[in-house]
Motif scaffolding. Structure first.
Motif, PDB file in Angstrom:
ATOM      1  N   LEU A 170      13.658  58.519  43.157  1.00  0.00           N
ATOM      2  CA  LEU A 170      14.621  59.441  42.564  1.00  0.00           C
ATOM      3  C   LEU A 170      14.121  59.847  41.183  1.00  0.00           C
ATOM      4  O   LEU A 170      13.725  58.986  40.394  1.00  0.00           O
ATOM      5  N   VAL A 171      14.138  61.138  40.909  1.00  0.00           N
ATOM      6  CA  VAL A 171      13.793  61.645  39.581  1.00  0.00           C
ATOM      7  C   VAL A 171      14.973  62.473  39.094  1.00  0.00           C
ATOM      8  O   VAL A 171      15.457  63.363  39.803  1.00  0.00           O
ATOM      9  N   ILE A 172      15.446  62.163  37.889  1.00  0.00           N
ATOM     10  CA  ILE A 172      16.519  62.938  37.267  1.00  0.00           C
ATOM     11  C   ILE A 172      15.968  63.539  35.979  1.00  0.00           C
ATOM     12  O   ILE A 172      15.356  62.840  35.180  1.00  0.00           O
ATOM     13  N   THR A 173      16.173  64.835  35.828  1.00  0.00           N
ATOM     14  CA  THR A 173      15.802  65.503  34.582  1.00  0.00           C
ATOM     15  C   THR A 173      17.070  66.112  33.985  1.00  0.00           C
ATOM     16  O   THR A 173      17.935  66.609  34.700  1.00  0.00           O
ATOM     17  N   TRP A 174      17.174  66.023  32.667  1.00  0.00           N
ATOM     18  CA  TRP A 174      18.315  66.572  31.928  1.00  0.00           C
ATOM     19  C   TRP A 174      17.821  67.758  31.114  1.00  0.00           C
ATOM     20  O   TRP A 174      16.781  67.680  30.456  1.00  0.00           O
ATOM     21  N   TRP A 175      18.588  68.847  31.152  1.00  0.00           N
ATOM     22  CA  TRP A 175      18.209  70.078  30.467  1.00  0.00           C
ATOM     23  C   TRP A 175      19.369  70.593  29.625  1.00  0.00           C
ATOM     24  O   TRP A 175      20.518  70.508  30.041  1.00  0.00           O
ATOM     25  N   ASP A 176      19.071  71.128  28.473  1.00  0.00           N
ATOM     26  CA  ASP A 176      20.049  71.820  27.644  1.00  0.00           C
ATOM     27  C   ASP A 176      20.031  73.270  28.105  1.00  0.00           C
ATOM     28  O   ASP A 176      19.238  74.083  27.629  1.00  0.00           O
ATOM     29  N   ALA A 177      20.885  73.567  29.108  1.00  0.00           N
ATOM     30  CA  ALA A 177      20.855  74.889  29.740  1.00  0.00           C
ATOM     31  C   ALA A 177      22.176  75.155  30.448  1.00  0.00           C
ATOM     32  O   ALA A 177      22.958  74.233  30.685  1.00  0.00           O
ATOM     33  N   ALA A 178      22.386  76.401  30.807  1.00  0.00           N
ATOM     34  CA  ALA A 178      23.548  76.762  31.608  1.00  0.00           C
ATOM     35  C   ALA A 178      23.373  76.209  33.025  1.00  0.00           C
ATOM     36  O   ALA A 178      22.250  76.007  33.491  1.00  0.00           O
ATOM     37  N   TYR A 179      24.492  75.991  33.702  1.00  0.00           N
ATOM     38  CA  TYR A 179      24.456  75.401  35.041  1.00  0.00           C
ATOM     39  C   TYR A 179      23.575  76.198  35.995  1.00  0.00           C
ATOM     40  O   TYR A 179      22.825  75.629  36.782  1.00  0.00           O
ATOM     41  N   ASP A 180      23.639  77.511  35.915  1.00  0.00           N
ATOM     42  CA  ASP A 180      22.893  78.344  36.856  1.00  0.00           C
ATOM     43  C   ASP A 180      21.548  78.828  36.305  1.00  0.00           C
ATOM     44  O   ASP A 180      20.930  79.732  36.864  1.00  0.00           O
ATOM     45  N   ALA A 181      21.067  78.206  35.234  1.00  0.00           N
ATOM     46  CA  ALA A 181      19.784  78.601  34.638  1.00  0.00           C
ATOM     47  C   ALA A 181      18.622  78.318  35.584  1.00  0.00           C
ATOM     48  O   ALA A 181      18.671  77.384  36.392  1.00  0.00           O
ATOM     49  N   VAL A 240      12.769  66.729  50.878  1.00  0.00           N
ATOM     50  CA  VAL A 240      13.359  66.232  49.631  1.00  0.00           C
ATOM     51  C   VAL A 240      14.815  66.678  49.542  1.00  0.00           C
ATOM     52  O   VAL A 240      15.164  67.783  49.955  1.00  0.00           O
ATOM     53  N   HIS A 241      15.668  65.823  49.004  1.00  0.00           N
ATOM     54  CA  HIS A 241      17.059  66.181  48.709  1.00  0.00           C
ATOM     55  C   HIS A 241      17.134  66.543  47.232  1.00  0.00           C
ATOM     56  O   HIS A 241      16.571  65.856  46.390  1.00  0.00           O
ATOM     57  N   ARG A 242      17.870  67.596  46.930  1.00  0.00           N
ATOM     58  CA  ARG A 242      18.015  68.077  45.552  1.00  0.00           C
ATOM     59  C   ARG A 242      19.488  68.336  45.256  1.00  0.00           C
ATOM     60  O   ARG A 242      20.201  68.875  46.091  1.00  0.00           O
ATOM     61  N   TRP A 243      19.906  67.969  44.039  1.00  0.00           N
ATOM     62  CA  TRP A 243      21.261  68.233  43.591  1.00  0.00           C
ATOM     63  C   TRP A 243      21.219  68.684  42.145  1.00  0.00           C
ATOM     64  O   TRP A 243      20.349  68.281  41.389  1.00  0.00           O
ATOM     65  N   ARG A 244      22.213  69.446  41.757  1.00  0.00           N
ATOM     66  CA  ARG A 244      22.358  69.905  40.374  1.00  0.00           C
ATOM     67  C   ARG A 244      23.752  69.518  39.915  1.00  0.00           C
ATOM     68  O   ARG A 244      24.733  69.750  40.614  1.00  0.00           O
ATOM     69  N   PHE A 245      23.834  68.930  38.727  1.00  0.00           N
ATOM     70  CA  PHE A 245      25.112  68.483  38.176  1.00  0.00           C
ATOM     71  C   PHE A 245      25.280  69.004  36.761  1.00  0.00           C
ATOM     72  O   PHE A 245      24.315  69.133  36.012  1.00  0.00           O
ATOM     73  N   GLU A 246      26.526  69.232  36.388  1.00  0.00           N
ATOM     74  CA  GLU A 246      26.882  69.633  35.036  1.00  0.00           C
ATOM     75  C   GLU A 246      27.556  68.445  34.362  1.00  0.00           C
ATOM     76  O   GLU A 246      28.438  67.797  34.929  1.00  0.00           O
ATOM     77  N   SER A 247      27.129  68.127  33.161  1.00  0.00           N
ATOM     78  CA  SER A 247      27.726  67.017  32.411  1.00  0.00           C
ATOM     79  C   SER A 247      29.148  67.370  31.991  1.00  0.00           C
ATOM     80  O   SER A 247      29.401  68.480  31.493  1.00  0.00           O
ATOM     81  N   VAL A 248      30.078  66.438  32.222  1.00  0.00           N
ATOM     82  CA  VAL A 248      31.462  66.662  31.812  1.00  0.00           C
ATOM     83  C   VAL A 248      31.954  65.639  30.796  1.00  0.00           C
ATOM     84  O   VAL A 248      32.970  65.840  30.151  1.00  0.00           O
ATOM     85  N   GLU A 249      31.218  64.515  30.662  1.00  0.00           N
ATOM     86  CA  GLU A 249      31.608  63.505  29.679  1.00  0.00           C
ATOM     87  C   GLU A 249      30.416  62.607  29.383  1.00  0.00           C
ATOM     88  O   GLU A 249      29.665  62.261  30.271  1.00  0.00           O
ATOM     89  N   ARG A 250      30.298  62.236  28.115  1.00  0.00           N
ATOM     90  CA  ARG A 250      29.273  61.281  27.696  1.00  0.00           C
ATOM     91  C   ARG A 250      29.938  60.274  26.777  1.00  0.00           C
ATOM     92  O   ARG A 250      30.556  60.641  25.781  1.00  0.00           O
ATOM     93  N   VAL A 251      29.797  58.986  27.112  1.00  0.00           N
ATOM     94  CA  VAL A 251      30.431  57.951  26.300  1.00  0.00           C
ATOM     95  C   VAL A 251      29.405  56.990  25.754  1.00  0.00           C
ATOM     96  O   VAL A 251      28.315  56.902  26.242  1.00  0.00           O
TER      97      VAL A 251
END
Length: 85
Positions: free
Chosen positions: A46-57, A74-85
């Motif tokens: 599994l590889v997760i990358t985080w980007w400072d971008a719009a959801y549909d960028a 390969v399975h791919r998903w895109r998520f938008e951050s909604v909370e960081r604690v």
């Protein structure tokens, strides 16, 4: 906004280390805020990358590995951050 791209693949029998090495060696066009690589039972990578971008960028993603490295597409998903604690 922070967008996380997830890329997950299952290695062919006995090829888990090869798939992991392949995923770690892949370069992206552009630098994510963060990139993390994981392994799991059944030779999953599994590889997760985080980007400072719009959801549909338009964002660079890891490609499909060579067919002999994986058991399925390969399975791919895109998520938008909604909370960081």
């Amino acid at each position: 906004m922070t967008v996380a791209l997830m890329w997950e693949a299952r290695a062919a029998e006995g090829r888990g280390d090869d798939l992991l090495a392949w995923a770690k060696s892949q370069k992206l066009d552009g630098a994510p805020v963060r990139r993390e690589t994981f392994r799991a039972p059944q030779d999953r990578v599994l590889v997760i990358t985080w980007w400072d971008a719009a959801y549909d960028a338009e964002l660079p993603e890891l490609p499909e590995p060579a067919g002999e490295l994986v058991t399925r597409a390969v399975h791919r998903w895109r998520f938008e951050s909604v909370e960081r604690v």
